[in-house]
Design an enzyme around this catalytic site. Structure first.
Site, mmCIF file in Angstrom:
data_model
loop_
_atom_site.group_PDB
_atom_site.id
_atom_site.type_symbol
_atom_site.label_atom_id
_atom_site.label_comp_id
_atom_site.label_asym_id
_atom_site.label_seq_id
_atom_site.Cartn_x
_atom_site.Cartn_y
_atom_site.Cartn_z
ATOM 1 N N THR A 45 10.347 -7.477 -12.052
ATOM 2 C CA THR A 45 9.688 -8.740 -12.381
ATOM 3 C C THR A 45 8.512 -8.967 -11.429
ATOM 4 O OG1 THR A 45 11.772 -9.625 -13.172
ATOM 5 C CG2 THR A 45 10.076 -11.238 -12.618
ATOM 6 N N GLY A 67 -2.665 -6.107 -0.146
ATOM 7 C CA GLY A 67 -3.182 -7.465 0.027
ATOM 8 C C GLY A 67 -3.287 -7.931 1.469
ATOM 9 N N HIS A 68 -2.294 -7.553 2.303
ATOM 10 C CA HIS A 68 -2.265 -8.146 3.649
ATOM 11 C C HIS A 68 -3.379 -7.639 4.553
ATOM 12 C CE1 HIS A 68 -0.222 -5.016 6.271
ATOM 13 N NE2 HIS A 68 0.059 -4.509 5.086
ATOM 14 N N ASN A 100 -7.292 3.825 9.219
ATOM 15 C CA ASN A 100 -6.814 2.551 9.759
ATOM 16 C C ASN A 100 -6.963 2.469 11.275
ATOM 17 O OD1 ASN A 100 -4.793 4.568 8.856
ATOM 18 N ND2 ASN A 100 -3.519 3.511 10.359
ATOM 19 N N GLY A 142 0.822 -1.206 0.000
ATOM 20 C CA GLY A 142 0.000 0.000 0.000
ATOM 21 C C GLY A 142 0.857 1.258 0.000
ATOM 22 N N CYS A 201 4.474 3.607 19.953
ATOM 23 C CA CYS A 201 5.364 3.463 21.111
ATOM 24 C C CYS A 201 6.797 3.382 20.613
ATOM 25 C CB CYS A 201 5.010 2.198 21.864
ATOM 26 S SG CYS A 201 5.938 2.030 23.374
HETATM 27 N N1 PLP Z 1 -2.606 3.217 4.131
HETATM 28 C C1 PLP Z 1 -3.348 2.774 5.151
HETATM 29 C C2 PLP Z 1 -4.662 3.422 5.435
HETATM 30 C C3 PLP Z 1 -2.894 1.709 5.931
HETATM 31 O O1 PLP Z 1 -3.641 1.279 6.945
HETATM 32 C C4 PLP Z 1 -1.652 1.122 5.628
HETATM 33 C C5 PLP Z 1 -1.093 0.041 6.471
HETATM 34 O O2 PLP Z 1 -1.222 0.054 7.686
HETATM 35 C C6 PLP Z 1 -0.924 1.617 4.536
HETATM 36 C C7 PLP Z 1 -1.426 2.670 3.807
HETATM 37 C C8 PLP Z 1 0.380 1.013 4.142
HETATM 38 O O3 PLP Z 1 0.172 -0.262 3.568
HETATM 39 P P1 PLP Z 1 1.351 -1.325 3.497
HETATM 40 O O4 PLP Z 1 1.542 -1.853 4.877
HETATM 41 O O5 PLP Z 1 0.862 -2.385 2.560
HETATM 42 O O6 PLP Z 1 2.535 -0.621 2.972
#
Ligand code: PLP
Length: 389
Positions: free
Chosen positions: A233, A196-197, A147, A69, A322
């Site tokens: 790749t 993806g995660h 998040n 992300g 933290c």
């Molecule tokens: N954007 C948001 C809103 C997220 O919650 C996160 C991951 O915590 C990210 C971006 C970053 O994603 P990644 O961990 O796949 O780099």
């Protein structure tokens, strides 16, 4: 173990593991090669592109695979600036992920960044967005859902405002995808980031949606992969996994997946609110992810709570970062106008479709007894924080 930290990351779905396994073993071809081994990898990547596109209502050619992300977010900003050399202003919100905020701030003084404030509910004001756009604005970037708090922003309205003003619009949908239906089909979103995660694929793969016709300058240059938009790749096993996870997420959401997440989240909140005095929800109850509960508990420092809950093998997180033993209040809570004390007592509970009702009630019991223990050790005043051992 009970895992209620699904906004941090998620367990890989077993069907996803099954789908990617052959590409970690016998199907190791480079998709850019022309013999059957390579062609099978190419077909698998193409199929994954269709699956990801279908999840968000896009065309397959509008999907660029990335490593995460963060890369998708960085690439969206970098491209908007590189493709529009005369424009050096960006509008975003004060509650974005650091993958947006820190990347944008690091471009100063060549980039001027307007960080829109949010209400105590966690939302930006669409009128303030409209007023912030200038003739030299290169991009508006606004997260779909936060998040930490799970608060959902008025993204479609914001995208419409940006389009009307002739400005590119990007959304970081990393923590929304897979939890609520997401669609780019209205046509006002120019770019969208996924990872993806966060929805049961492994770590190390993401995607950037790039609306057809939007000018694009790649962040990574080299080989001509991804139609010249992202060199390197292809990580075929991870890409296959992302595709499968997207397909599963789409099916879950079509079958009331969001409603099922909300049932678990609401059960958890019901239990906690019934048993704990001085417990507060942070942000609006309505416009938030169905899987996320962000709470503050009076006179219960989150750091203490997390020590006790992790002793019981319950995985939850606090809103605070933290570092070196020092706990900083969450900047998201600060942006919402909350006191440091409330920020330092905030916890995030985030469920997934893999959680059961029994886990939820057990988790509530663990949190309730941890709160009682901390309060019994701590005077009911704003006294110094006692760190539980
Ligand atoms: N954007 C948001 C809103 C997220 O919650 C996160 C991951 O915590 C990210 C971006 C970053 O994603 P990644 O961990 O796949 O780099």
């Amino acid at each position: 173990m009970i895992y209620l930290d699904n906004n941090a990351t998620t367990r890989v779905h077993e069907e996803v593991v099954e789908a990617m396994a052959p590409f970690l073993a016998e199907e190791y071809g480079n998709p850019s090669t022309g013999y059957p081994l390579g062609k099978r990898s190419r077909e698998a990547v193409d199929r994954a592109r269709e699956q990801v596109a279908e999840m968000i209502g896009a065309l397959p050619e509008e999907i660029i695979f990335t490593s995460c992300g963060t890369e998708s977010d960085n690439a969206a900003i970098a491209s908007a600036l590189a493709a529009q050399p005369g424009k050096r202003h960006l509008v975003t919100s004060s509650v974005e992920h650091s993958a947006i905020i820190l990347f944008a701030r690091a471009l100063a003084p060549d980039l001027e960044v307007t960080e829109l404030p949010v209400t105590t509910d966690g939302h930006i004001d669409p009128d303030a967005l409209a007023a912030a756009i200038r003739p030299d604005t290169a991009l508006v970037t606004l997260m779909w859902a936060n998040n930490e708090t799970g608060i959902i922003q008025p993204v479609l309205e914001a995208a419409q405002i940006a389009r009307k003003a002739g400005v590119l619009f990007h959304t970081d949908a990393v923590n929304a995808a897979g939890k609520i239906p997401i669609s780019v089909s209205e046509g006002n979103i120019d770019m969208l980031s996924l990872s993806g995660h966060k929805f049961h694929a492994p770590k190390g793969v993401g995607a950037l949606y790039l609306r057809r016709g939007v000018p694009y300058k790649p962040l990574l240059s080299g080989g001509g992969q991804e139609e010249g938009r992202r060199a390197g790749t292809e990580a075929v096993p991870q890409v296959v996994a992302l595709g499968k996870a997207a397909e599963l997420a789409r099916q879950r959401l079509a079958g009331n997946g969001a409603g099922k997440l909300a049932e678990l989240r609401d059960l958890l909140e019901e239990r906690l609110f019934a048993a704990i005095e001085g417990i507060h929800r942070n942000g609006t109850a309505e416009h938030r992810l169905p899987n996320t509960s962000h709470l503050s508990i009076d006179n219960v420092p989150a750091g203490d709570l997390l020590i006790l809950t992790s002793e019981k093998d319950l995985c939850i997180s606090s809103g605070s970062a933290c570092s070196t033993g020092k706990r900083d209040p969450s900047r998201i809570m600060q942006a919402m106008g909350h006191s440091d004390e409330r920020a330092l007592s905030s916890i995030r509970l985030s469920v997934s479709s893999m959680n059961t009702r029994d886990e939820i009630t057990d988790a509530a019991d663990i949190i309730i007894s941890a709160v009682e223990k901390i309060r019994s050790l701590r005077p009911q005043t704003n006294g110094p924080v006692i760190v539980a051992q």
